[in-house]
Design a protein around this motif. Structure first.
Motif, PDB file in Angstrom:
ATOM      1  N   PHE A  31       0.646  20.746   7.370  1.00  0.00           N
ATOM      2  CA  PHE A  31      -0.037  19.559   6.878  1.00  0.00           C
ATOM      3  C   PHE A  31       0.983  18.440   6.863  1.00  0.00           C
ATOM      4  O   PHE A  31       2.185  18.671   6.988  1.00  0.00           O
ATOM      5  N   GLU A  32       0.518  17.232   6.744  1.00  0.00           N
ATOM      6  CA  GLU A  32       1.397  16.068   6.741  1.00  0.00           C
ATOM      7  C   GLU A  32       1.047  15.188   5.554  1.00  0.00           C
ATOM      8  O   GLU A  32      -0.129  14.931   5.290  1.00  0.00           O
ATOM      9  N   LEU A  33       2.048  14.767   4.826  1.00  0.00           N
ATOM     10  CA  LEU A  33       1.869  13.814   3.739  1.00  0.00           C
ATOM     11  C   LEU A  33       2.097  12.417   4.312  1.00  0.00           C
ATOM     12  O   LEU A  33       3.106  12.176   4.971  1.00  0.00           O
ATOM     13  N   LEU A  34       1.140  11.542   4.098  1.00  0.00           N
ATOM     14  CA  LEU A  34       1.246  10.166   4.574  1.00  0.00           C
ATOM     15  C   LEU A  34       1.404   9.236   3.376  1.00  0.00           C
ATOM     16  O   LEU A  34       0.786   9.445   2.336  1.00  0.00           O
ATOM     17  N   GLY A  35       2.229   8.234   3.540  1.00  0.00           N
ATOM     18  CA  GLY A  35       2.405   7.227   2.494  1.00  0.00           C
ATOM     19  C   GLY A  35       1.818   5.904   2.956  1.00  0.00           C
ATOM     20  O   GLY A  35       2.228   5.368   3.982  1.00  0.00           O
ATOM     21  N   PHE A  36       0.846   5.400   2.226  1.00  0.00           N
ATOM     22  CA  PHE A  36       0.207   4.129   2.570  1.00  0.00           C
ATOM     23  C   PHE A  36       0.778   3.036   1.691  1.00  0.00           C
ATOM     24  O   PHE A  36       0.687   3.114   0.464  1.00  0.00           O
ATOM     25  N   ASP A  37       1.348   2.018   2.310  1.00  0.00           N
ATOM     26  CA  ASP A  37       1.825   0.843   1.575  1.00  0.00           C
ATOM     27  C   ASP A  37       0.732  -0.217   1.652  1.00  0.00           C
ATOM     28  O   ASP A  37       0.391  -0.691   2.744  1.00  0.00           O
ATOM     29  N   VAL A  38       0.169  -0.553   0.503  1.00  0.00           N
ATOM     30  CA  VAL A  38      -0.959  -1.488   0.440  1.00  0.00           C
ATOM     31  C   VAL A  38      -0.591  -2.630  -0.504  1.00  0.00           C
ATOM     32  O   VAL A  38      -0.083  -2.408  -1.600  1.00  0.00           O
ATOM     33  N   LEU A  39      -0.858  -3.832  -0.055  1.00  0.00           N
ATOM     34  CA  LEU A  39      -0.678  -5.037  -0.874  1.00  0.00           C
ATOM     35  C   LEU A  39      -2.053  -5.495  -1.320  1.00  0.00           C
ATOM     36  O   LEU A  39      -2.989  -5.532  -0.522  1.00  0.00           O
ATOM     37  N   ILE A  40      -2.201  -5.827  -2.594  1.00  0.00           N
ATOM     38  CA  ILE A  40      -3.477  -6.317  -3.117  1.00  0.00           C
ATOM     39  C   ILE A  40      -3.292  -7.783  -3.484  1.00  0.00           C
ATOM     40  O   ILE A  40      -2.438  -8.122  -4.309  1.00  0.00           O
ATOM     41  N   ASP A  41      -4.087  -8.637  -2.853  1.00  0.00           N
ATOM     42  CA  ASP A  41      -3.923 -10.074  -3.080  1.00  0.00           C
ATOM     43  C   ASP A  41      -4.628 -10.537  -4.360  1.00  0.00           C
ATOM     44  O   ASP A  41      -5.220  -9.723  -5.078  1.00  0.00           O
ATOM     45  N   GLU A  42      -4.573 -11.848  -4.630  1.00  0.00           N
ATOM     46  CA  GLU A  42      -5.126 -12.388  -5.872  1.00  0.00           C
ATOM     47  C   GLU A  42      -6.650 -12.245  -5.960  1.00  0.00           C
ATOM     48  O   GLU A  42      -7.224 -12.293  -7.042  1.00  0.00           O
ATOM     49  N   CYS A  43      -7.310 -12.013  -4.835  1.00  0.00           N
ATOM     50  CA  CYS A  43      -8.764 -11.782  -4.816  1.00  0.00           C
ATOM     51  C   CYS A  43      -9.082 -10.290  -4.853  1.00  0.00           C
ATOM     52  O   CYS A  43     -10.225  -9.897  -4.648  1.00  0.00           O
ATOM     53  N   LEU A  44      -8.059  -9.473  -5.088  1.00  0.00           N
ATOM     54  CA  LEU A  44      -8.163  -8.012  -5.138  1.00  0.00           C
ATOM     55  C   LEU A  44      -8.544  -7.394  -3.790  1.00  0.00           C
ATOM     56  O   LEU A  44      -9.098  -6.308  -3.738  1.00  0.00           O
ATOM     57  N   LYS A  45      -8.217  -8.108  -2.714  1.00  0.00           N
ATOM     58  CA  LYS A  45      -8.465  -7.572  -1.372  1.00  0.00           C
ATOM     59  C   LYS A  45      -7.221  -6.777  -0.947  1.00  0.00           C
ATOM     60  O   LYS A  45      -6.102  -7.280  -1.014  1.00  0.00           O
ATOM     61  N   PRO A  46      -7.426  -5.518  -0.497  1.00  0.00           N
ATOM     62  CA  PRO A  46      -6.272  -4.716  -0.061  1.00  0.00           C
ATOM     63  C   PRO A  46      -5.853  -5.057   1.370  1.00  0.00           C
ATOM     64  O   PRO A  46      -6.699  -5.283   2.241  1.00  0.00           O
ATOM     65  N   TRP A  47      -4.541  -5.081   1.592  1.00  0.00           N
ATOM     66  CA  TRP A  47      -3.979  -5.320   2.921  1.00  0.00           C
ATOM     67  C   TRP A  47      -3.028  -4.171   3.232  1.00  0.00           C
ATOM     68  O   TRP A  47      -2.073  -3.932   2.489  1.00  0.00           O
ATOM     69  N   LEU A  48      -3.297  -3.482   4.320  1.00  0.00           N
ATOM     70  CA  LEU A  48      -2.435  -2.377   4.729  1.00  0.00           C
ATOM     71  C   LEU A  48      -1.162  -2.937   5.343  1.00  0.00           C
ATOM     72  O   LEU A  48      -1.202  -3.688   6.320  1.00  0.00           O
ATOM     73  N   LEU A  49      -0.017  -2.578   4.750  1.00  0.00           N
ATOM     74  CA  LEU A  49       1.258  -3.038   5.280  1.00  0.00           C
ATOM     75  C   LEU A  49       1.809  -2.051   6.306  1.00  0.00           C
ATOM     76  O   LEU A  49       2.252  -2.444   7.380  1.00  0.00           O
TER      77      LEU A  49
END
Length: 116
Positions: A31-49
């Motif tokens: 199996f593989e563990l993945l790390g997701f780096d996500v930025l959440i802006d002031e409108c609470l919209k997630p952005w995948l970094l």
């Protein structure tokens, strides 16, 4: 939704890598563990970094240790990995050795536990 869409987009690559590794006894053996780096802006919209393969599990702070300890416990539960019982394994080994010695004392050929 963001993580799900990312996983769907990456599925062909992940599946191909899994086929290269193969299976053991008809079951998936990795199996593989993945790390997701996500930025959440002031409108609470997630952005995948970025998505990290095998992210660092080092813990520099007490909060980091708590989060990553829970993450690992959940991960091992998901892959149904049973904890190793060292005492039970040693007892089984002693039983196997005693049985092998008993067979030898009767003049029988030794039987390897690794041969099925």
């Amino acid at each position: 939704d963001l993580l799900l869409r990312t996983l769907i987009a990456a599925e062909p690559s992940v599946a191909a890598a899994g086929r290269q590794v193969g299976t053991a006894g008809g079951r998936a053996s990795c199996f593989e563990l993945l790390g997701f780096d996500v930025l959440i802006d002031e409108c609470l919209k997630p952005w995948l970094l970025e998505v990290n393969l095998s992210p660092s599990l080092g813990a520099d702070t007490p909060l980091d240790l708590k989060v990553k300890s829970c993450l690992l416990a959940d991960l091992l539960t998901l892959v149904a990995l049973a904890p190793h019982d060292r005492a039970a394994a040693r007892a089984k080994e002693r039983t196997l050795r005693a049985a092998a010695i008993e067979r030898l004392s009767r003049g029988e050929l030794p039987i390897s536990p690794h041969i099925s």
